[in-house]
Scaffold this motif. Sequence first.
Motif, PDB file in Angstrom:
ATOM      1  N   LEU A 130       0.824  -1.205   0.000  1.00 47.58           N
ATOM      2  CA  LEU A 130       0.000   0.000   0.000  1.00 47.58           C
ATOM      3  C   LEU A 130       0.859   1.256   0.000  1.00 47.58           C
ATOM      4  N   ALA A 131       0.355   2.291  -0.664  1.00 46.93           N
ATOM      5  CA  ALA A 131       1.081   3.560  -0.801  1.00 46.93           C
ATOM      6  C   ALA A 131       0.155   4.709  -0.434  1.00 46.93           C
ATOM      7  N   PRO A 132      -0.105   4.898   0.859  1.00 46.85           N
ATOM      8  CA  PRO A 132      -0.990   6.003   1.259  1.00 46.85           C
ATOM      9  C   PRO A 132      -0.374   7.362   0.944  1.00 46.85           C
ATOM     10  N   LYS A 133      -1.216   8.369   0.944  1.00 50.01           N
ATOM     11  CA  LYS A 133      -0.757   9.733   0.682  1.00 50.01           C
ATOM     12  C   LYS A 133       0.380  10.104   1.628  1.00 50.01           C
ATOM     13  N   VAL A 134       1.388  10.766   1.097  1.00 47.62           N
ATOM     14  CA  VAL A 134       2.529  11.208   1.893  1.00 47.62           C
ATOM     15  C   VAL A 134       2.256  12.623   2.390  1.00 47.62           C
ATOM     16  N   GLU A 135       2.233  12.788   3.705  1.00 44.23           N
ATOM     17  CA  GLU A 135       1.919  14.078   4.322  1.00 44.23           C
ATOM     18  C   GLU A 135       3.205  14.849   4.641  1.00 44.23           C
ATOM     19  N   THR A 136       3.034  16.124   4.975  1.00 51.62           N
ATOM     20  CA  THR A 136       4.181  16.962   5.330  1.00 51.62           C
ATOM     21  C   THR A 136       4.987  16.349   6.469  1.00 51.62           C
ATOM     22  N   ALA A 137       4.301  15.786   7.453  1.00 49.97           N
ATOM     23  CA  ALA A 137       4.997  15.186   8.596  1.00 49.97           C
ATOM     24  C   ALA A 137       5.899  14.039   8.173  1.00 49.97           C
ATOM     25  N   ASP A 138       5.551  13.357   7.064  1.00 46.76           N
ATOM     26  CA  ASP A 138       6.363  12.240   6.590  1.00 46.76           C
ATOM     27  C   ASP A 138       7.701  12.697   6.023  1.00 46.76           C
ATOM     28  N   GLY A 139       7.827  13.998   5.751  1.00 44.65           N
ATOM     29  CA  GLY A 139       9.086  14.528   5.233  1.00 44.65           C
ATOM     30  C   GLY A 139      10.117  14.823   6.295  1.00 44.65           C
ATOM     31  N   ALA A 140       9.746  14.700   7.578  1.00 45.71           N
ATOM     32  CA  ALA A 140      10.704  14.957   8.661  1.00 45.71           C
ATOM     33  C   ALA A 140      11.777  13.869   8.671  1.00 45.71           C
ATOM     34  N   VAL A 141      13.036  14.246   8.644  1.00 45.94           N
ATOM     35  CA  VAL A 141      14.141  13.293   8.569  1.00 45.94           C
ATOM     36  C   VAL A 141      14.418  12.717   9.954  1.00 45.94           C
ATOM     37  N   ASP A 142      14.500  11.392  10.019  1.00 45.32           N
ATOM     38  CA  ASP A 142      14.905  10.685  11.237  1.00 45.32           C
ATOM     39  C   ASP A 142      16.392  10.371  11.100  1.00 45.32           C
TER      40      ASP A 142
END
Length: 327
Positions: free
Chosen positions: A218-230
């Motif tokens: 599955l490939a759910p929508k990528v949100e702004t929060a998902d761009g935070a680098v760990d």
Amino acid sequence: MGAPGRPHSGARREGEPALKLLFAGTPAPAVPSLEALLASDHEVVAVLTRPDARAGRGRREVRSPVAVRADEAGIPVLQPPSPRDPAFLEQFAALGVDCAPVVAYGALVPPAALGIPTHGWVNLHFSLLPAWRGAAPVQHAVMAGDEVTGAATFRLEQGLDTGPVYGVVTEPVGPRDTAGDLLERLAVSGAGLLVATLDGIADGSLQPVPQPAEGVSLAPKVETADGAVDWSLPAHVVDRRVRGVTPAPGAWTTWRGDRLRLGPVEPLPTSLGLEPGQVSVGPSGVLVGTGRGSVRLGQVQPAGKRMLPAADWARGARPVDGERVGA
């Protein structure tokens, strides 16, 4: 709901379009498909796209890229607030189309609309189904480190990208590809696949094949929060996650309490003694430690400013020894 679309007779007279189409799409990656259909033997009688949206600092209403291209071609544009809208369904049925190709339209097609065209809705999806079903297949393919992806055409049904597949094209994922780079190529190769699929439907030579039960992801929508680098992740994982959210929604971290946007980074095999998130500025550039190895920053964008080379940013920011991003 109105009368169903006119039956397709199979054989066609010389000069008659192979299929009458309603094209559904909204963003720029859908435009190559519309262009390819306009150059084909098929006839695009109308375009379905999302309503004009407010954008930019002035919050002015902006038409979608697909709507702009349809306007240039003189094709009627339908922009219902929802494809469930009864007025749209009646208008759609009255068009008498044979098929509705769809590329990144941006709204779920209701059951009431699925049965209107004789040959249904044919969706161009940017993955090798059943892998990466969902809104962001290209981004997830890059973030997962896939070496090969592609595009598929399938008959739309009520499930999420579950319909039977007509055809596929494959595309290698380059080691420095961003999601934007890859999507740009897939939009072009996928457009050719979509036209070939409709050609096969028109002449009766192509039948869809059910998707296998194995290999579903599955490939759910990528949100702004998902761009935070760990930064605790290994350097090669940080690299592909940054590339996977480039250009949208964009990778970011924090610096001295403010958000710092990041362009693609370069993974390095050694940490050079840097802890995760620790910044080092030297002849090798601006380096940041990760959970294993380090990365060299490329372009960065401080809050409220433009993108600039990381070295230029560092000259102004002047990181002190041991200072970290993402703290």
